[in-house]
Enzyme design. Sequence first.
Site, PDB file in Angstrom:
ATOM      1  CB  CYS A  84      28.161 -16.131   2.041  1.00  0.00           C
ATOM      2  SG  CYS A  84      27.737 -16.909   3.610  1.00  0.00           S
TER       3      CYS A  84
ATOM      4  CG  HIS B  80      24.498 -16.547  -2.749  1.00  0.00           C
ATOM      5  ND1 HIS B  80      25.750 -16.863  -2.269  1.00  0.00           N
ATOM      6  CD2 HIS B  80      23.721 -16.324  -1.652  1.00  0.00           C
ATOM      7  CE1 HIS B  80      25.742 -16.817  -0.949  1.00  0.00           C
ATOM      8  NE2 HIS B  80      24.520 -16.501  -0.546  1.00  0.00           N
TER       9      HIS B  80
ATOM     10  CE  LYS C 191      26.010 -20.979  -1.843  1.00  0.00           C
ATOM     11  NZ  LYS C 191      26.218 -20.332  -3.155  1.00  0.00           N
TER      12      LYS C 191
ATOM     13  CG  HIS D 242      26.023 -21.358   2.083  1.00  0.00           C
ATOM     14  ND1 HIS D 242      27.027 -20.933   1.215  1.00  0.00           N
ATOM     15  CD2 HIS D 242      25.509 -20.221   2.629  1.00  0.00           C
ATOM     16  CE1 HIS D 242      27.106 -19.619   1.249  1.00  0.00           C
ATOM     17  NE2 HIS D 242      26.202 -19.160   2.096  1.00  0.00           N
TER      18      HIS D 242
ATOM     19  CG  PHE E  66      24.015 -12.267  -3.256  1.00  0.00           C
ATOM     20  CD1 PHE E  66      24.791 -11.451  -4.068  1.00  0.00           C
ATOM     21  CD2 PHE E  66      22.932 -12.924  -3.825  1.00  0.00           C
ATOM     22  CE1 PHE E  66      24.484 -11.280  -5.415  1.00  0.00           C
ATOM     23  CE2 PHE E  66      22.608 -12.762  -5.163  1.00  0.00           C
ATOM     24  CZ  PHE E  66      23.390 -11.939  -5.970  1.00  0.00           C
TER      25      PHE E  66
ATOM     26  CG  PHE F 140      24.763 -12.989   7.296  1.00  0.00           C
ATOM     27  CD1 PHE F 140      23.547 -13.185   6.673  1.00  0.00           C
ATOM     28  CD2 PHE F 140      25.129 -13.868   8.310  1.00  0.00           C
ATOM     29  CE1 PHE F 140      22.711 -14.234   7.052  1.00  0.00           C
ATOM     30  CE2 PHE F 140      24.309 -14.908   8.692  1.00  0.00           C
ATOM     31  CZ  PHE F 140      23.091 -15.095   8.066  1.00  0.00           C
TER      32      PHE F 140
END
Length: 404
Positions: free
Chosen positions: A162, A298, A328, A333, A390, A392
């Site tokens: 992301c 984020h 968001k 997202h 940010f 995974f």
Amino acid sequence: MERVVITGMGIWSCLGTTLEEVRQSLYEGKSGIIKSQERIDAGFRSPFTANIPLPDLKPFVGRNQRQFMPEEAQYAYMATKDALEAARLDQDYIDQHEVGIIYGNDSVSEATMVSLDKFRQAGSTAACGSGAIFQSMNSTVTMNLACLFHLKGINLTASAACASGSQSIGLGALLIRNGLQECVVCGGAQEANMYGVASFDGIQSFALNDDPIKASRPFDRDRNGLVPGGGAATVILESYESAVRRGAPILAEIIGWGFSGNGDHISTPNVAGPARSLELCLKDSGVDIRSIGYVNAHATSTKIGDAREAMAIAQIFGDYKVPVTSTKSQTGHEMWMAGASEIIYSTLMMKNGFIAGNINFENPDDETNCINVLAETKEIQFDQFLSNSFGFGGTNSTLIVKNL
């Protein structure tokens, strides 16, 4: 070091497919989230998704070329076409100069699934079709756009979960700063079909709620998961000297990029990694922290992610209660696209003197009450913003953009 400016933007989003539509949606606090009967029928736990129109490429791209383009490449084509036009980069100029492309993308789930299903059902690899290999490679966006627009500079896909869209902009800016490219097409794309996010639903990452508009609740006490979005966003980065020489419109300047790895859990974020990304970005920009007028967070509407980011922002900004929102709340997202689209959303706010409210933010919790989240749109003039992304694996990217 060369200065790096934004000379064009284009977007294909659940908030609109033109910059003006998106600006208006942001200002009005419009949500792009819907309830999907298709997902309910397919066995999804959460029925929510962003409502993104599928573009018609027939007027622009020939049939033979369209067969190489999966859904996300189609979104990216439309966003890039508009961004190039806005930057006044016509085909004659592109043909005579080294224009590069770095685009964020981290999945091609539907295209891969479809081609392999054809193979299994037919018992022959020939059934995959001639376009399957180009649709199912993770670099599908950059390979398609580079060929369609005849881009002869760097051709690279940023695959960083992301943070992909943000990392693409940071990398493009780095090349221009160091004189290795004069102009780079940057952005991020995300497939919006249900197959790309089925596994997220399977691990209970998505929001549960009766109302799609209320489902995405960044920083709010009652948040219980994210809502998947998608589309594409493109920004044209260019050296200041090149932009002035061309007489191009100069919208803003990329003045800082910070990045870090958490070096920790693959899906659970910590505070130290994001905080370091912010700290390094501020150091790179050389600006006083109080000159940052807005933070586009984020925050995806997850319990741990939002809490850890709030703590990182509070740690870095200290007693300065900078206005914070997560767009968001309106878009869901947008994943691989988000780091690029949120630069566009924030730039539109900065150019038009407002900060879009963090819709559905009604009550903070013990962790998120340490930052200044704006629940409603406010008309505020600001000349610099910071944007976090940010992903995974603990991949973090932070950008600071200045008004020009």
